[in-house]
Design an enzyme around this catalytic site. Structure first.
Site, PDB file in Angstrom:
ATOM      1  CE  LYS A  99      75.437  16.908  47.285  1.00 46.75           C
ATOM      2  NZ  LYS A  99      75.042  15.849  48.204  1.00 46.75           N
ATOM      3  CB  SER A 100      72.010  23.921  43.382  1.00 41.22           C
ATOM      4  OG  SER A 100      72.937  23.098  42.740  1.00 41.22           O
ATOM      5  CB  CYS A 101      67.610  21.067  45.046  1.00 42.47           C
ATOM      6  SG  CYS A 101      67.393  21.768  46.645  1.00 42.47           S
ATOM      7  CB  ILE A 102      68.445  16.421  42.448  1.00 44.24           C
ATOM      8  CG1 ILE A 102      69.684  16.288  43.339  1.00 44.24           C
ATOM      9  CG2 ILE A 102      68.661  15.674  41.156  1.00 44.24           C
ATOM     10  CD1 ILE A 102      69.944  14.901  43.848  1.00 44.24           C
TER      11      ILE A 102
END
Ligand SMILES: Cc1cc2nc3c(=O)[nH]c(=O)nc-3n(C[C@H](O)[C@H](O)[C@H](O)COP(=O)(O)OP(=O)(O)OC[C@H]3O[C@@H](n4cnc5c(N)ncnc54)[C@H](O)[C@@H]3O)c2cc1C
Lengths: 102, 414
Positions: A99-102
């Protein structure tokens, strides 16, 4: 959806990532690498082993994590999987794209 | 007498002190809060300071003013948490015992993580705007800058308020238009992500903004170093981006206190249960806000939602009741788009930013994922709300801690 890889029907998502890690084996990895124009060497497999370890421990993968891996540095990681090393390496490793992080 | 100790008097710590002072029985509990700085900064204002939209006075106030009576306030650097002894050590050697510890030490920039960033050009042609010092130095630079290549850059994720860099690029576009030198400025947005926004849905809906404002985009850029002698940033794939003025968001990390105390992860964030806010390692240690490792946005609005749930859980913990597993990662944030407009987005752990209206389903007044002037007024009003309501722990009317699904158009995140 299903995709034929190394003569086996494998479950993948729209981006081609395996959705069921238990279907993964080295042949599948090899085939997926070929699709990315990558010839797997021992060093490639060592990187994939490290990624599998992190995955099994449910630890998030990041470029920073590679730096701390002690297995390879970021420069080498890029030269092994040119372009997007994390994206390509996880694809080959048969695990979800980080996941490209939040 | 029992002790509840709060580490950090930023947004989260100050909110918790205000919530708890009225809830914990005064005869049984002593509340102490510690922060290294006298000043409480309004960090969202750091976005506006460089463009002379806010003054320095509007973004900083004396922190003690916001700590309620009845709470013991200590201004000092925290040196160590000794979990085996349930003690906190301060820099001067003072030792505090705790029965319950709340860690609210936030996150900060770490420009030393990248070679050449914190070098001779720091605050000359290379700036951050995530610190008061950086935002102010950048303001002085922008007042006299005649134009050239402006590069707005994110070093690595996660960062707090992940949309702030993009907002910076939008505001820069407006700023230079106003100054009449937009044609002399080339704006490039450089990110380690696949696209300018952190959530796929938002990326899709908002990409037109970049095109409209003529902001170039370089994606999947993992910076290796700042080559300050030749004015360029270089990534691991040997891509180079040239700049005349580099505005970067350095790596964000939790305080080194976590590393010293053996409580943090790779980036010094505390592993925390995502629904209860209890730390994973110790049941009498709780964490809130930017200091946690939660997969929620690091933002003041998130901390605000967390504070209501954490207050409830502290009370339950004291009474020996099971903790409420309620926090859903709810975040909402205004995205300043320049030219006096803004967007509002609302999301949580499971839902991508949605279209709809907020806080009244279907009516508004704030629109989600659509640019409007009302949203801009909302963002501006947030400063008043912050100083007068948010950190004082006053409930903001119509805004609930968990996300309302009414009036929003959903798509589940897998
Ligand atoms: C440019 C920018 C724009 C932003 N915009 C928005 C926005 O529009 N909306 C929004 O909701 N949020 C926004 N944010 C994010 C918001 O400011 C933070 O998420 C929020 O302040 C987090 O609160 P916190 O209490 O967890 O951390 P902080 O408020 O950072 O507080 C941490 C405190 O701990 C203290 N501390 C740390 N270590 C020690 C130690 N060892 N000893 C003593 N004290 C210590 C620090 O001095 C600090 O006061 C923005 C942030 C930035 C930088």
């Amino acid at each position: 959806m299903k995709k034929l890889i190394a003569n086996r029907e494998i479950e993948v998502n729209e981006e081609g990532y395996l959705t069921n890690f238990s279907q993964w084996d080295k042949n599948i990895g090899e085939e997926l690498a070929k699709e990315q124009s990558i010839d797997m060497t021992d060093r490639h497999w060592e990187a994939i082993d490290f990624i599998h370890e992190k995955f099994k421990k449910e630890e998030p993968l990041s470029i920073r994590g590679i730096k701390k891996s002690g297995v390879l540095d970021i420069k080498e990681f890029y030269s092994l999987f040119p372009g997007g090393p994390l994206k390509k390496a996880t694809l080959i490793a048969g695990i979800p794209k980080p996941k490209s992080c939040i | 007498m029992k002790n509840l100790v709060i580490l950090g008097a930023g947004t989260s710590g100050t909110m918790m002190a205000n919530h708890l002072v009225s809830k914990l029985p005064k005869n049984d509990w002593k509340i102490t809060i510690i922060d290294q700085y006298k000043t409480h900064y309004y960090q969202p204002g750091f976005l506006f300071l460089p463009f002379d939209i806010y003054t320095t006075k509007q973004v900083k106030k004396n922190g003690e003013k916001f700590i309620p009576k009845g709470v013991n306030y200590i201004q000092e650097k925290i040196d160590l948490i000794v979990t085996d002894e349930n003690q906190v050590k301060l820099e001067s050697g003072t030792i505090l015992d705790y029965d319950i510890l709340i860690v609210a030490t936030g996150t900060k920039t770490a420009p030393d993580e990248i070679e050449g960033m914190n070098g001779p050009e720091w605050y000359k042609s290379v700036f951050d705007f995530y610190t008061y010092e950086g935002a102010k130095a950048l303001r002085n630079k922008l007042r006299e800058w005649k134009g050239g290549k402006l590069v707005v850059h994110i070093t690595e994720m996660p960062i707090k308020c992940p949309v702030a860099p993009l907002e910076f690029a939008f505001l820069a576009d407006s700023f230079f238009k106003h100054k009449g030198i937009r044609d002399k400025v080339d704006i490039t947005f450089v990110t380690p992500l696949d696209g300018a926004f952190t959530k796929p849905k938002a990326t899709k809906a908002l990409h037109y903004l970049l095109e409209e404002k003529n902001i170039k985009e370089v994606t999947n850029f993992n910076i290796e170093c700042v080559d300050y002698e030749n004015n360029k940033i270089i990534d691991y794939a040997d891509t180079e981006v040239e700049y005349d003025l580099l505005v970067t968001v350095p790596t964000n990390m939790g305080d080194a206190l976590m590393e010293r105390s053996g409580l943090g992860d790779d980036l010094n964030y505390i592993p925390t249960h995502k629904a209860t806010l209890q730390s994973k390692a110790h049941e009498n240690i709780f964490a809130i806000g930017d200091a946690t490792n939660l997969p929620a946005s690091k933002a003041g609005s998130v901390a605000h939602f967390e504070a209501e749930i954490l207050t409830e859980n502290i009370l339950r913990y004291i009474n020996g009741e099971p903790l409420k597993e309620e926090f859903d990662g709810h975040a909402n944030c205004f995205i300043e788009t320049g030219g006096g407009k803004a967007l509002l987005i609302d999301f949580n752990y499971n839902h991508e930013p949605v279209e709809g209206t907020f806080p009244f389903p279907g009516v508004g007044p704030l629109s989600l994922l659509k640019e409007s002037r009302t949203n801009h007024m909302g963002k501006m009003a947030f400063r008043w709300i912050y100083w007068n309501m948010l950190i004082k722990g006053i409930h903001i009317p119509f805004v609930s801690a968990t996300m309302s699904e009414k009036g929003k158009h959903f798509e589940e995140v897998k």
